[in-house]
Write a protein that holds these residues in place. Structure first.
Motif, PDB file in Angstrom:
ATOM      1  N   PHE A 319       0.825  -1.214   0.000  1.00  0.00           N
ATOM      2  CA  PHE A 319       0.000   0.000   0.000  1.00  0.00           C
ATOM      3  C   PHE A 319       0.853   1.255   0.000  1.00  0.00           C
ATOM      4  O   PHE A 319       0.638   2.173  -0.802  1.00  0.00           O
ATOM      5  CB  PHE A 319      -0.920  -0.011   1.221  1.00  0.00           C
ATOM      6  N   PHE A 320       1.853   1.304   0.865  1.00  0.00           N
ATOM      7  CA  PHE A 320       2.655   2.528   0.971  1.00  0.00           C
ATOM      8  C   PHE A 320       3.649   2.670  -0.182  1.00  0.00           C
ATOM      9  O   PHE A 320       4.037   3.791  -0.525  1.00  0.00           O
ATOM     10  CB  PHE A 320       3.360   2.584   2.329  1.00  0.00           C
ATOM     11  N   LEU A 321       4.057   1.567  -0.782  1.00  0.00           N
ATOM     12  CA  LEU A 321       4.854   1.684  -2.006  1.00  0.00           C
ATOM     13  C   LEU A 321       4.072   2.417  -3.083  1.00  0.00           C
ATOM     14  O   LEU A 321       4.593   3.326  -3.744  1.00  0.00           O
ATOM     15  CB  LEU A 321       5.262   0.297  -2.509  1.00  0.00           C
ATOM     16  N   LEU A 322       2.799   2.035  -3.263  1.00  0.00           N
ATOM     17  CA  LEU A 322       1.982   2.694  -4.278  1.00  0.00           C
ATOM     18  C   LEU A 322       1.653   4.128  -3.876  1.00  0.00           C
ATOM     19  O   LEU A 322       1.505   4.995  -4.744  1.00  0.00           O
ATOM     20  CB  LEU A 322       0.705   1.885  -4.510  1.00  0.00           C
ATOM     21  N   ALA A 323       1.559   4.383  -2.575  1.00  0.00           N
ATOM     22  CA  ALA A 323       1.350   5.764  -2.129  1.00  0.00           C
ATOM     23  C   ALA A 323       2.543   6.631  -2.507  1.00  0.00           C
ATOM     24  O   ALA A 323       2.382   7.782  -2.952  1.00  0.00           O
ATOM     25  CB  ALA A 323       1.128   5.794  -0.619  1.00  0.00           C
ATOM     26  N   PHE A 324       3.750   6.094  -2.369  1.00  0.00           N
ATOM     27  CA  PHE A 324       4.952   6.842  -2.767  1.00  0.00           C
ATOM     28  C   PHE A 324       5.007   7.001  -4.277  1.00  0.00           C
ATOM     29  O   PHE A 324       5.531   8.009  -4.782  1.00  0.00           O
ATOM     30  CB  PHE A 324       6.208   6.136  -2.253  1.00  0.00           C
ATOM     31  N   VAL A 325       4.504   6.032  -5.027  1.00  0.00           N
ATOM     32  CA  VAL A 325       4.446   6.167  -6.489  1.00  0.00           C
ATOM     33  C   VAL A 325       3.564   7.367  -6.859  1.00  0.00           C
ATOM     34  O   VAL A 325       3.923   8.194  -7.712  1.00  0.00           O
ATOM     35  CB  VAL A 325       3.895   4.881  -7.132  1.00  0.00           C
ATOM     36  N   ILE A 326       2.404   7.453  -6.215  1.00  0.00           N
ATOM     37  CA  ILE A 326       1.494   8.574  -6.488  1.00  0.00           C
ATOM     38  C   ILE A 326       2.154   9.900  -6.122  1.00  0.00           C
ATOM     39  O   ILE A 326       2.081  10.877  -6.877  1.00  0.00           O
ATOM     40  CB  ILE A 326       0.180   8.379  -5.700  1.00  0.00           C
ATOM     41  N   TRP A 327       2.812   9.930  -4.970  1.00  0.00           N
ATOM     42  CA  TRP A 327       3.468  11.155  -4.525  1.00  0.00           C
ATOM     43  C   TRP A 327       4.576  11.574  -5.506  1.00  0.00           C
ATOM     44  O   TRP A 327       4.713  12.759  -5.838  1.00  0.00           O
ATOM     45  CB  TRP A 327       4.038  10.934  -3.128  1.00  0.00           C
ATOM     46  N   SER A 328       5.330  10.599  -5.980  1.00  0.00           N
ATOM     47  CA  SER A 328       6.391  10.909  -6.944  1.00  0.00           C
ATOM     48  C   SER A 328       5.800  11.420  -8.247  1.00  0.00           C
ATOM     49  O   SER A 328       6.327  12.360  -8.862  1.00  0.00           O
ATOM     50  CB  SER A 328       7.254   9.668  -7.201  1.00  0.00           C
ATOM     51  N   GLU A 329       4.709  10.821  -8.682  1.00  0.00           N
ATOM     52  CA  GLU A 329       4.076  11.228  -9.928  1.00  0.00           C
ATOM     53  C   GLU A 329       3.495  12.635  -9.804  1.00  0.00           C
ATOM     54  O   GLU A 329       3.604  13.458 -10.725  1.00  0.00           O
ATOM     55  CB  GLU A 329       2.970  10.237 -10.312  1.00  0.00           C
ATOM     56  N   VAL A 330       2.874  12.916  -8.660  1.00  0.00           N
ATOM     57  CA  VAL A 330       2.309  14.253  -8.443  1.00  0.00           C
ATOM     58  C   VAL A 330       3.401  15.309  -8.469  1.00  0.00           C
ATOM     59  O   VAL A 330       3.213  16.421  -8.990  1.00  0.00           O
ATOM     60  CB  VAL A 330       1.543  14.290  -7.104  1.00  0.00           C
ATOM     61  N   ARG A 331       4.568  14.970  -7.936  1.00  0.00           N
ATOM     62  CA  ARG A 331       5.682  15.926  -7.893  1.00  0.00           C
ATOM     63  C   ARG A 331       6.468  15.959  -9.201  1.00  0.00           C
ATOM     64  O   ARG A 331       7.399  16.753  -9.352  1.00  0.00           O
ATOM     65  CB  ARG A 331       6.621  15.548  -6.756  1.00  0.00           C
ATOM     66  N   GLY A 332       6.093  15.089 -10.137  1.00  0.00           N
ATOM     67  CA  GLY A 332       6.762  15.078 -11.428  1.00  0.00           C
ATOM     68  C   GLY A 332       8.132  14.437 -11.408  1.00  0.00           C
ATOM     69  O   GLY A 332       8.959  14.702 -12.295  1.00  0.00           O
ATOM     70  N   GLU A 333       8.388  13.577 -10.421  1.00  0.00           N
ATOM     71  CA  GLU A 333       9.686  12.918 -10.324  1.00  0.00           C
ATOM     72  C   GLU A 333       9.677  11.621 -11.128  1.00  0.00           C
ATOM     73  O   GLU A 333       8.699  10.877 -11.118  1.00  0.00           O
ATOM     74  CB  GLU A 333      10.016  12.619  -8.859  1.00  0.00           C
ATOM     75  N   ARG A 334      10.772  11.364 -11.789  1.00  0.00           N
ATOM     76  CA  ARG A 334      10.871  10.175 -12.643  1.00  0.00           C
ATOM     77  C   ARG A 334      10.986   8.896 -11.813  1.00  0.00           C
ATOM     78  O   ARG A 334      10.396   7.875 -12.159  1.00  0.00           O
ATOM     79  CB  ARG A 334      12.086  10.302 -13.567  1.00  0.00           C
ATOM     80  N   HIS A 340      16.085   7.696   0.775  1.00  0.00           N
ATOM     81  CA  HIS A 340      17.317   7.816  -0.016  1.00  0.00           C
ATOM     82  C   HIS A 340      17.646   6.529  -0.780  1.00  0.00           C
ATOM     83  O   HIS A 340      18.804   6.230  -1.037  1.00  0.00           O
ATOM     84  CB  HIS A 340      18.503   8.200   0.867  1.00  0.00           C
ATOM     85  N   ARG A 341      16.609   5.772  -1.123  1.00  0.00           N
ATOM     86  CA  ARG A 341      16.774   4.567  -1.926  1.00  0.00           C
ATOM     87  C   ARG A 341      15.768   4.577  -3.068  1.00  0.00           C
ATOM     88  O   ARG A 341      14.590   4.909  -2.861  1.00  0.00           O
ATOM     89  CB  ARG A 341      16.572   3.296  -1.085  1.00  0.00           C
ATOM     90  N   LYS A 342      16.230   4.223  -4.259  1.00  0.00           N
ATOM     91  CA  LYS A 342      15.321   4.123  -5.397  1.00  0.00           C
ATOM     92  C   LYS A 342      14.644   2.762  -5.384  1.00  0.00           C
ATOM     93  O   LYS A 342      15.290   1.728  -5.185  1.00  0.00           O
ATOM     94  CB  LYS A 342      16.096   4.298  -6.704  1.00  0.00           C
ATOM     95  N   ILE A 343      13.348   2.768  -5.615  1.00  0.00           N
ATOM     96  CA  ILE A 343      12.582   1.522  -5.690  1.00  0.00           C
ATOM     97  C   ILE A 343      12.508   1.088  -7.150  1.00  0.00           C
ATOM     98  O   ILE A 343      12.107   1.872  -8.023  1.00  0.00           O
ATOM     99  CB  ILE A 343      11.169   1.709  -5.122  1.00  0.00           C
ATOM    100  N   GLY A 344      12.884  -0.141  -7.422  1.00  0.00           N
ATOM    101  CA  GLY A 344      12.921  -0.636  -8.788  1.00  0.00           C
ATOM    102  C   GLY A 344      11.551  -0.703  -9.434  1.00  0.00           C
ATOM    103  O   GLY A 344      10.531  -0.921  -8.771  1.00  0.00           O
ATOM    104  N   ASP A 345      11.517  -0.520 -10.733  1.00  0.00           N
ATOM    105  CA  ASP A 345      10.250  -0.562 -11.466  1.00  0.00           C
ATOM    106  C   ASP A 345       9.563  -1.918 -11.343  1.00  0.00           C
ATOM    107  O   ASP A 345       8.333  -1.998 -11.279  1.00  0.00           O
ATOM    108  CB  ASP A 345      10.497  -0.237 -12.942  1.00  0.00           C
ATOM    109  N   SER A 346      10.342  -3.000 -11.328  1.00  0.00           N
ATOM    110  CA  SER A 346       9.742  -4.335 -11.210  1.00  0.00           C
ATOM    111  C   SER A 346       9.011  -4.496  -9.886  1.00  0.00           C
ATOM    112  O   SER A 346       7.929  -5.094  -9.829  1.00  0.00           O
ATOM    113  CB  SER A 346      10.823  -5.405 -11.349  1.00  0.00           C
ATOM    114  N   THR A 347       9.577  -3.943  -8.806  1.00  0.00           N
ATOM    115  CA  THR A 347       8.914  -4.019  -7.502  1.00  0.00           C
ATOM    116  C   THR A 347       7.599  -3.253  -7.516  1.00  0.00           C
ATOM    117  O   THR A 347       6.588  -3.718  -6.976  1.00  0.00           O
ATOM    118  CB  THR A 347       9.835  -3.438  -6.409  1.00  0.00           C
TER     119      THR A 347
END
Length: 446
Positions: A319-334, A340-347
């Motif tokens: 749930f919180f992984l997807l919440a961070f995805v939404i937050w990153s998308e809203v902020r326009g971050e790739r 301070h860790r990047k979450i892989g696209d596969s995850t």
């Protein structure tokens, strides 16, 4: 022959087959005449439903556990809960190691949340530590509950110990079975009963990898892994929000906690915020909760607890992984970054897949039950989410459902318990890397 054997031993098949075997054995045992006080055998459907609920540590029942089953039957149920909880924690942890090893070292089993030096020879050590951890927690909570049952409710030491052990195992494994006809409604304002049970629920639902890392970091301070951060802080946020929402929405509801003293309301509110994550003990009549509380419980039950734990749901980390995805998308971050860790696209794709498959299972189960009953959507949806997320909470409709609807709930419990582990592991193990990229195109979204 080797390829056939390796196919059978694939993790996506091991977990369902192991749990299916436990369900078959448990159904046979609960179908024996010794399982009930009377001379007649329990119906196969009743035995099967109870077995699936116990092995999948759910807690939904079609009969009264306290009176319908004999002491032998209750011992079988407790053993099934223990096997289901131990198997879930062990298999989920070992499959996590297998996935980590496949992706990072390929020649060894690695559990990032366990230790960075674990190899194939340590599998037995991991299983032993899981067992020791479970038994230690269960023994501690059983001791507290036993003393309380003996002092407050005039039980004999033998009866108090039996109730203490049963409810400790049921709580730590997030099962929700109780040895009282009203479940735990009679103890709604007893902090010495409900608080230890709540702590046991949280401890069992946070996940063995997290418990192990917290213990290791207690001895040797250091940075938590992203998994532990998401699980601990996510669980804390959901607990605070769940307890606050329950107290605010049910404070004046005389059908639940409205008639209790202020302290009793607080005890009932804490329990009401903990059990949807996903223990299933009924300390109140959930048929009397407000529609708003029911909606909050939809969300809490669906999310569930920690990965590689005895809790169900899509899991806090998902749930919180997807919440961070939404937050990153809203902020326009790739990239999606956490601590301070990047979450892989596969995850992230795996998390999205688990959520969408869970929604599909609940939707299909809800529609199927609506077709064979005349119940309203709100109570059926509550029941199906509770079954899929292996929560065990019910508004009281389970015993009155037709056999076809009970069969649907059994499938949801099994798929919800085994499916999330299996799907997540299978997706990770089947990860492939293309040596080329197709032309990119962007469909219209929204």
């Amino acid at each position: 022959m080797r390829s056939i054997w390796s196919g059978v031993m694939h993790p996506a098949r091991i977990v369902p087959l192991a749990f299916l075997a436990a369900v078959i054995v448990g159904t046979i045992l609960l179908s024996l005449p010794y399982s009930t006080p009377g001379p007649t055998r329990p119906p196969v459907l009743t035995a099967a439903f109870t077995t699936v609920s116990a092995v999948c540590v759910t807690g939904l029942t079609t009969v009264d556990t306290a009176t319908y089953w004999s002491p032998f039957g209750q011992v079988v149920i407790m053993a099934l809960i223990q096997v289901g909880g131990f198997g879930i924690m062990t298999l989920a942890t070992l499959l996590g190691m297998l996935v980590g090893g496949k992706l990072r070292l390929k020649s060894s089993l690695i559990a990032q949340a366990e230790t960075h030096t674990l190899n194939i020879g340590d599998v037995r050590h991991v299983v032993r530590r899981v067992a020791v951890t479970m038994l230690a927690f269960e023994a501690a909570f059983a001791a507290v509950l036993t003393v309380r049952f003996r002092q407050r409710y005039d039980d004999s030491w033998g009866e108090a110990a039996w109730h203490g052990v049963f409810h400790s195992i049921s709580a730590f494994n997030n099962a929700g079975f109780a040895l009282y006809s009203d479940n735990l409604i009679g103890f709604v304002d007893d902090a010495w009963i409900m608080f230890p049970i709540c702590v046991a629920i949280i401890a069992g639902g946070i996940g063995f990898p997290v418990l192990f890392e917290l213990r290791r970091r207690w001895k040797t301070p250091g940075l938590w892994t992203v998994h532990t951060r998401l699980t601990v802080w996510g669980s804390l946020i959901l607990l605070v929000l769940g307890i606050g929402a329950f107290l605010a929405l049910e404070w004046s509801n005389t059908g639940t906690i409205g008639g209790l003293s202020p302290w009793g309301k607080i005890v009932g509110g804490v329990t009401g915020g903990v059990v949807p994550r996903t223990a299933g003990f009924n300390s109140i009549d959930y048929g009397q909760i407000t529609p708003e509380t029911m909606a909050v419980n939809y969300v809490l039950m669906f999310i569930g607890g920690g990965s590689a734990s005895t809790a169900g749901g899509i899991k806090v980390t998902t749930f919180f992984l997807l919440a961070f995805v939404i937050w990153s998308e809203v902020r326009g971050e790739r990239d999606t970054n956490i601590a301070h860790r990047k979450i892989g696209d596969s995850t992230l794709r795996q998390a999205l897949t688990v959520v969408l498959l869970a929604l599909a299972a609940i939707a299909i189960g809800t529609m199927s039950i609506l077709l064979v009953t005349d119940l309203s959507l709100d109570v059926v949806l509550f029941e199906t989410i509770s079954a899929f997320a292996t929560v065990g909470l019910s508004t009281g409709i389970t015993p009155d459902l037709p056999p076809s609807a009970q069969g649907i709930l059994m499938m949801l419990m099994f798929v919800g318990r085994v499916g999330t582990i299996t799907v997540a592991s299978a997706l990770a193990l089947k990860s492939r890397h293309r040596h080329f990229h197709l032309p990119e195109e962007r469909p219209v979204v929204g």
